[in-house]
Design a protein around this motif. Structure first.
Motif, short mmCIF file in Angstrom:
data_model
loop_
_atom_site.label_atom_id
_atom_site.label_comp_id
_atom_site.label_asym_id
_atom_site.label_seq_id
_atom_site.Cartn_x
_atom_site.Cartn_y
_atom_site.Cartn_z
N GLY A 164 -102.83 9.89 48.55
CA GLY A 164 -102.39 9.61 47.20
C GLY A 164 -102.07 10.87 46.41
N ILE A 165 -101.40 10.67 45.31
CA ILE A 165 -101.00 11.80 44.48
C ILE A 165 -102.21 12.55 43.92
N LEU A 166 -103.27 11.84 43.56
CA LEU A 166 -104.45 12.51 43.01
C LEU A 166 -105.15 13.38 44.05
N SER A 167 -105.28 12.89 45.29
CA SER A 167 -105.92 13.72 46.31
C SER A 167 -105.02 14.89 46.68
N THR A 168 -103.72 14.70 46.59
CA THR A 168 -102.81 15.82 46.85
C THR A 168 -102.99 16.91 45.81
N LEU A 169 -103.12 16.51 44.57
CA LEU A 169 -103.25 17.49 43.49
C LEU A 169 -104.65 18.04 43.32
N PHE A 170 -105.66 17.19 43.48
CA PHE A 170 -107.01 17.61 43.11
C PHE A 170 -108.00 17.66 44.26
N GLY A 171 -107.55 17.45 45.47
CA GLY A 171 -108.42 17.62 46.63
C GLY A 171 -108.75 16.32 47.33
N GLN A 172 -109.21 16.50 48.53
CA GLN A 172 -109.54 15.38 49.39
C GLN A 172 -110.87 14.76 49.00
N SER A 173 -111.17 13.63 49.63
CA SER A 173 -112.43 12.96 49.37
C SER A 173 -113.59 13.82 49.86
N THR A 174 -114.75 13.56 49.31
CA THR A 174 -115.94 14.31 49.71
C THR A 174 -116.23 14.10 51.19
N GLY A 176 -98.50 25.65 60.53
CA GLY A 176 -99.31 25.29 61.68
C GLY A 176 -100.81 25.48 61.54
N VAL A 177 -101.31 25.56 60.31
CA VAL A 177 -102.74 25.72 60.08
C VAL A 177 -103.34 24.36 59.72
N ASP A 178 -104.47 24.03 60.33
CA ASP A 178 -105.20 22.80 60.03
C ASP A 178 -105.95 23.03 58.72
N ALA A 179 -105.39 22.56 57.61
CA ALA A 179 -105.95 22.83 56.29
C ALA A 179 -105.99 21.57 55.44
N ILE A 180 -107.00 21.51 54.56
CA ILE A 180 -107.06 20.45 53.56
C ILE A 180 -107.27 21.08 52.19
N ASN A 181 -106.82 20.37 51.19
CA ASN A 181 -107.01 20.79 49.81
C ASN A 181 -108.40 20.33 49.38
N GLY A 182 -109.31 21.28 49.21
CA GLY A 182 -110.65 20.95 48.75
C GLY A 182 -110.70 20.66 47.26
N GLY A 183 -109.69 21.10 46.53
CA GLY A 183 -109.67 20.90 45.10
C GLY A 183 -110.27 22.08 44.37
N GLY A 184 -111.01 21.80 43.33
CA GLY A 184 -111.64 22.85 42.54
C GLY A 184 -112.90 23.37 43.19
N ILE A 185 -113.30 24.57 42.81
CA ILE A 185 -114.47 25.22 43.37
C ILE A 185 -115.73 24.36 43.23
N SER A 186 -115.89 23.69 42.11
CA SER A 186 -117.09 22.87 41.89
C SER A 186 -117.18 21.74 42.90
N LYS A 187 -116.06 21.11 43.18
CA LYS A 187 -116.03 20.00 44.14
C LYS A 187 -116.41 20.49 45.54
N VAL A 188 -115.86 21.63 45.93
CA VAL A 188 -116.16 22.17 47.26
C VAL A 188 -117.62 22.59 47.33
N ARG A 189 -118.10 23.26 46.32
CA ARG A 189 -119.50 23.69 46.30
C ARG A 189 -120.43 22.47 46.39
N ASN A 190 -120.12 21.41 45.67
CA ASN A 190 -120.94 20.19 45.74
C ASN A 190 -120.94 19.60 47.14
N ALA A 191 -119.81 19.62 47.81
CA ALA A 191 -119.73 19.08 49.17
C ALA A 191 -120.54 19.93 50.15
N ILE A 192 -120.55 21.24 49.96
CA ILE A 192 -121.30 22.13 50.83
C ILE A 192 -122.80 21.86 50.70
N PHE A 193 -123.25 21.68 49.48
CA PHE A 193 -124.69 21.57 49.23
C PHE A 193 -125.19 20.14 49.11
N SER A 194 -124.37 19.17 49.48
CA SER A 194 -124.83 17.77 49.39
C SER A 194 -125.48 17.32 50.67
#
Length: 103
Positions: A2-12, A85-103
């Motif tokens: 979806g457009i929101l995940s494209t702009l603001f990152g993938q699901s947790t 050719g890089v396997d990459a995803i948009n994590g979004g903002g730093i807070s979202k990624v940090r929350n996923a790391i420490f959840s």
């Protein structure tokens, strides 16, 4: 995707999947932003330099979680990395990624 995940990152859950695969964290904010606050193991390549430094990322041979402040710059970076050719995803903002790391 979806457009929101494209702009603001993938699901947790997708972030968690990439983290479990040993993904590297790519911070595409400016050096100044990075020096103020970043994820400890992150690689900082500002978006405007990514074009010239994509080989650094390819050499890691790992999936990539891209993040920035809100998800807009990381969206552009993710699109560019995938086109190169890089396997990459948009994590979004730093807070979202940090929350996923420490959840």
């Amino acid at each position: 995707m979806g457009i929101l995940s494209t702009l603001f990152g993938q699901s947790t859950s997708q972030l968690t999947e990439y983290i479990a695969k040993g993904a590297i964290y790519l911070d595409v904010r400016t050096e100044r932003e990075f020096n103020t606050n970043h994820i400890k193991t992150a690689l900082n390549i500002p978006l405007q330099e990514l074009n010239y430094r994509v080989d650094e990322i390819k050499k890691t041979n790992k999936p990539v979680v891209v993040y920035c402040a809100s998800g807009a710059r990381s969206s552009s970076a993710t699109r560019f990395l995938k086109q190169n050719g890089v396997d990459a995803i948009n994590g979004g903002g730093i807070s979202k990624v940090r929350n996923a790391i420490f959840s």
